[in-house]
Design an enzyme around this catalytic site. Sequence first.
Site, PDB file in Angstrom:
ATOM      1  N   ASN A   9       0.811  -1.204  -0.007  1.00  0.00           N
ATOM      2  CA  ASN A   9       0.064   0.042  -0.094  1.00  0.00           C
ATOM      3  C   ASN A   9       1.008   1.051  -0.062  1.00  0.00           C
ATOM      4  O   ASN A   9       1.451   1.567   1.006  1.00  0.00           O
ATOM      5  CB  ASN A   9      -0.850  -0.080   1.430  1.00  0.00           C
ATOM      6  CG  ASN A   9      -1.641   1.320   1.573  1.00  0.00           C
ATOM      7  OD1 ASN A   9      -1.747   2.111   0.346  1.00  0.00           O
ATOM      8  ND2 ASN A   9      -2.222   1.219   2.652  1.00  0.00           N
ATOM      9  N   LYS A  11       0.166   4.315  -0.093  1.00  0.00           N
ATOM     10  CA  LYS A  11      -0.489   5.504   0.467  1.00  0.00           C
ATOM     11  C   LYS A  11      -0.238   6.698  -0.553  1.00  0.00           C
ATOM     12  O   LYS A  11      -0.092   6.609  -1.859  1.00  0.00           O
ATOM     13  CB  LYS A  11       0.123   5.710   1.899  1.00  0.00           C
ATOM     14  CG  LYS A  11      -0.242   4.251   2.574  1.00  0.00           C
ATOM     15  CD  LYS A  11       0.090   4.629   3.935  1.00  0.00           C
ATOM     16  CE  LYS A  11      -0.183   3.219   4.927  1.00  0.00           C
ATOM     17  NZ  LYS A  11      -0.051   3.243   6.189  1.00  0.00           N
ATOM     18  N   HIS A  95      -9.388   1.196   5.005  1.00  0.00           N
ATOM     19  CA  HIS A  95      -8.131   1.406   5.422  1.00  0.00           C
ATOM     20  C   HIS A  95      -8.303   2.317   6.765  1.00  0.00           C
ATOM     21  O   HIS A  95      -9.181   3.239   6.758  1.00  0.00           O
ATOM     22  CB  HIS A  95      -7.005   1.823   4.637  1.00  0.00           C
ATOM     23  CG  HIS A  95      -5.737   1.875   5.151  1.00  0.00           C
ATOM     24  ND1 HIS A  95      -5.410   2.658   5.981  1.00  0.00           N
ATOM     25  CD2 HIS A  95      -4.617   1.130   4.998  1.00  0.00           C
ATOM     26  CE1 HIS A  95      -3.934   2.761   6.462  1.00  0.00           C
ATOM     27  NE2 HIS A  95      -3.793   1.350   5.843  1.00  0.00           N
ATOM     28  N   GLU A  97      -6.645   4.756   7.683  1.00  0.00           N
ATOM     29  CA  GLU A  97      -6.382   6.335   7.626  1.00  0.00           C
ATOM     30  C   GLU A  97      -7.790   6.786   6.893  1.00  0.00           C
ATOM     31  O   GLU A  97      -8.090   7.988   7.269  1.00  0.00           O
ATOM     32  CB  GLU A  97      -5.201   6.454   6.596  1.00  0.00           C
ATOM     33  CG  GLU A  97      -3.798   6.067   7.445  1.00  0.00           C
ATOM     34  CD  GLU A  97      -2.955   5.336   6.806  1.00  0.00           C
ATOM     35  OE1 GLU A  97      -2.704   5.396   5.739  1.00  0.00           O
ATOM     36  OE2 GLU A  97      -2.032   4.917   7.524  1.00  0.00           O
ATOM     37  N   GLU A 167      -5.219  -4.940  10.848  1.00  0.00           N
ATOM     38  CA  GLU A 167      -4.117  -3.956  11.208  1.00  0.00           C
ATOM     39  C   GLU A 167      -4.558  -3.300  12.205  1.00  0.00           C
ATOM     40  O   GLU A 167      -5.353  -2.053  12.218  1.00  0.00           O
ATOM     41  CB  GLU A 167      -4.253  -2.864   9.585  1.00  0.00           C
ATOM     42  CG  GLU A 167      -3.932  -3.755   8.510  1.00  0.00           C
ATOM     43  CD  GLU A 167      -3.456  -2.550   7.495  1.00  0.00           C
ATOM     44  OE1 GLU A 167      -2.251  -2.692   6.878  1.00  0.00           O
ATOM     45  OE2 GLU A 167      -4.072  -1.811   6.940  1.00  0.00           O
ATOM     46  N   GLY A 173       2.551   2.565  10.840  1.00  0.00           N
ATOM     47  CA  GLY A 173       3.431   3.445  10.395  1.00  0.00           C
ATOM     48  C   GLY A 173       4.273   3.853  11.775  1.00  0.00           C
ATOM     49  O   GLY A 173       5.015   5.141  11.828  1.00  0.00           O
ATOM     50  N   SER A 213       3.505  -1.793  10.431  1.00  0.00           N
ATOM     51  CA  SER A 213       4.979  -1.899  10.449  1.00  0.00           C
ATOM     52  C   SER A 213       5.562  -3.297  10.364  1.00  0.00           C
ATOM     53  O   SER A 213       6.598  -3.858  10.926  1.00  0.00           O
ATOM     54  CB  SER A 213       5.371  -1.281  12.191  1.00  0.00           C
ATOM     55  OG  SER A 213       4.908  -0.070  12.475  1.00  0.00           O
ATOM     56  N   GLY A 235       4.814   1.469   4.875  1.00  0.00           N
ATOM     57  CA  GLY A 235       6.256   1.773   4.595  1.00  0.00           C
ATOM     58  C   GLY A 235       7.304   1.302   3.741  1.00  0.00           C
ATOM     59  O   GLY A 235       7.899   1.284   2.830  1.00  0.00           O
TER      60      GLY A 235
HETATM   61  P1  PGA Z   1       3.035   0.407   7.620  1.00  0.00           P
HETATM   62  O1  PGA Z   1       1.463   0.543   7.098  1.00  0.00           O
HETATM   63  O2  PGA Z   1       3.214  -0.756   7.091  1.00  0.00           O
HETATM   64  O3  PGA Z   1       3.590   1.475   7.152  1.00  0.00           O
HETATM   65  O4  PGA Z   1       2.727   0.260   9.042  1.00  0.00           O
HETATM   66  C1  PGA Z   1       0.534  -0.567   6.691  1.00  0.00           C
HETATM   67  C2  PGA Z   1      -0.780  -0.191   6.306  1.00  0.00           C
HETATM   68  O5  PGA Z   1      -1.370   0.873   6.730  1.00  0.00           O
HETATM   69  O6  PGA Z   1      -1.588  -0.567   5.429  1.00  0.00           O
END
Ligand code: PGA
Length: 251
Positions: A9, A11, A95, A97, A167, A173, A213, A235
């Site tokens: 992803n 983002k 998601h 976010e 998640e 993140g 993460s 990330g």
């Molecule tokens: P992250 O994000 O690997 O940066 O923690 C995961 C996600 O939001 O899908």
Amino acid sequence: MRKPFIAGNWKMNTDAAGAAALASGLVKALAEVTTVDVAVCPPFVYLQTVAKALDGSAIQLGAQDVYFQNNGAFTGEISCAMLKDVCCKYVIVGHSERRHIIGESDELINKKAAAVIASGLHVILCVGELLEEREAGKTKTVVAEQVKKGLAGVTAEQMKSVTIAYEPVWAIGTGRNATPEQAQEVHAMIRGLLAELYGNAVAGQTRIQYGGSAKPANTAELMANPDVDGLLVGGASLKVEDFAAMVKTVA
Ligand code: PGA
């Protein structure tokens, strides 16, 4: 058995040149991988660029969101038909976010999931608890509620077009991933819920990804859990080296 599924992803990251380079780099690095399903989800505006770079490879294209209507006066929105038109196969829906920054409700997320399935695309439905919900001992209730509401009206037959991504919001993140035990506990709960809703066969075939993460260093231990079938990577999906290492670890 469930084939592992790793999705990146991206983002709101990359630019046109960077997206093309990332996709081409992955095509090269993962050319030999056949035992893992791999997808990348770039920003909408780079879908076509990335589709071109992925052409002929086994890596699939996904979108980070969608709107549930087919077309019309919905300024700024993108439909499933448009995503299919630019070669998407997967769509991330719900998601954290979008739930917590943009303010999407379970009802809206459910409409989006239903539209994705009806269009013939495959939905990655994201669920996960906030830190305060975990600390209050509400993780399972919150996650179960999100799964049930997100899948409302989805039939057993349609579940072949569904992946669930667990998640935990506090792990996204932050560099602080869920421990393998924490992930397995929630994944097993989700699979149990799917068995209640759809029966054992559907529960046994539905893939449940972990996200939050995830990185090369924790991929093996997270994936060693019996109910962790893949990863949704933020990330670490922005570097060819890291994302390719994760896929190869799983392969
Ligand atoms: P992250 O994000 O690997 O940066 O923690 C995961 C996600 O939001 O899908």
